[in-house]
Design a protein around this motif. Structure first.
Motif, short mmCIF file in Angstrom:
data_model
loop_
_atom_site.label_atom_id
_atom_site.label_comp_id
_atom_site.label_asym_id
_atom_site.label_seq_id
_atom_site.Cartn_x
_atom_site.Cartn_y
_atom_site.Cartn_z
N TRP A 3 11.55 -1.19 -8.89
CA TRP A 3 10.30 -0.49 -8.60
C TRP A 3 9.08 -1.40 -8.73
O TRP A 3 8.17 -1.36 -7.92
CB TRP A 3 10.19 0.71 -9.53
N THR A 4 9.09 -2.24 -9.77
CA THR A 4 7.94 -3.11 -10.02
C THR A 4 8.03 -4.44 -9.27
O THR A 4 7.06 -5.18 -9.21
CB THR A 4 7.79 -3.44 -11.51
N GLY A 5 9.22 -4.75 -8.75
CA GLY A 5 9.41 -6.05 -8.13
C GLY A 5 9.85 -7.10 -9.14
O GLY A 5 9.84 -8.28 -8.86
N GLY A 6 10.22 -6.63 -10.33
CA GLY A 6 10.70 -7.54 -11.37
C GLY A 6 9.56 -8.17 -12.16
O GLY A 6 8.39 -7.84 -11.97
N ILE A 7 9.94 -9.07 -13.04
CA ILE A 7 8.97 -9.83 -13.82
C ILE A 7 8.46 -10.96 -12.94
O ILE A 7 9.24 -11.78 -12.48
CB ILE A 7 9.62 -10.39 -15.09
N LYS A 8 7.17 -10.95 -12.67
CA LYS A 8 6.59 -11.96 -11.79
C LYS A 8 6.13 -13.18 -12.58
O LYS A 8 5.56 -13.05 -13.65
CB LYS A 8 5.42 -11.39 -11.00
N LEU A 9 6.41 -14.35 -12.01
CA LEU A 9 6.01 -15.62 -12.61
C LEU A 9 4.97 -16.25 -11.69
O LEU A 9 5.24 -16.49 -10.52
CB LEU A 9 7.24 -16.53 -12.74
N ALA A 10 3.77 -16.45 -12.23
CA ALA A 10 2.66 -17.00 -11.43
C ALA A 10 2.20 -18.32 -12.03
O ALA A 10 2.24 -18.52 -13.24
CB ALA A 10 1.50 -16.01 -11.39
N VAL A 11 1.78 -19.21 -11.13
CA VAL A 11 1.30 -20.54 -11.52
C VAL A 11 0.01 -20.83 -10.76
O VAL A 11 -0.28 -20.18 -9.76
CB VAL A 11 2.34 -21.64 -11.21
N PRO A 12 -0.77 -21.82 -11.21
CA PRO A 12 -1.97 -22.18 -10.44
C PRO A 12 -1.60 -22.58 -9.02
O PRO A 12 -0.56 -23.23 -8.79
CB PRO A 12 -2.53 -23.38 -11.22
#
Length: 92
Positions: free
Chosen positions: A53-62
């Motif tokens: 539902w949330t699209g999973g745990i998102k990992l973001a970087v610069p």
């Protein structure tokens, strides 16, 4: 005022169903000097059925480090043993 290192903006370079996988990827990128922000950790960890539902745990970087981070995550996936029936959101 936005701190200089956050003004650039972050982009999502991966998503994970499970917190340990997200933490391992975060540790890898941080060991290479790449700043990492994880989002939806609490929601997904509270009920892992919500990962879809949330699209999973998102990992973001610069944004300026996104290409490098994607390559490192690709290398990480290629060294991880495959688990039958497991969907890896990074490979999408």
């Amino acid at each position: 005022m936005t701190p200089p290192d956050m003004a650039e903006g972050f982009v999502v370079v991966g998503a994970f169903d499970y917190q340990p996988n997200a933490a391992a990827a975060k540790a890898l990128l941080e060991s290479r000097g790449i700043e990492v922000v994880l989002s939806d950790v609490e929601t997904t960890s509270a009920n892992w059925f919500w990962a879809a539902w949330t699209g999973g745990i998102k990992l973001a970087v610069p944004r300026s480090r996104a290409v490098e981070a994607e390559k490192l995550l690709k290398d990480l996936r290629s060294t991880r043993p495959a688990v039958e029936g497991h969907v890896d959101r990074l490979s999408r």
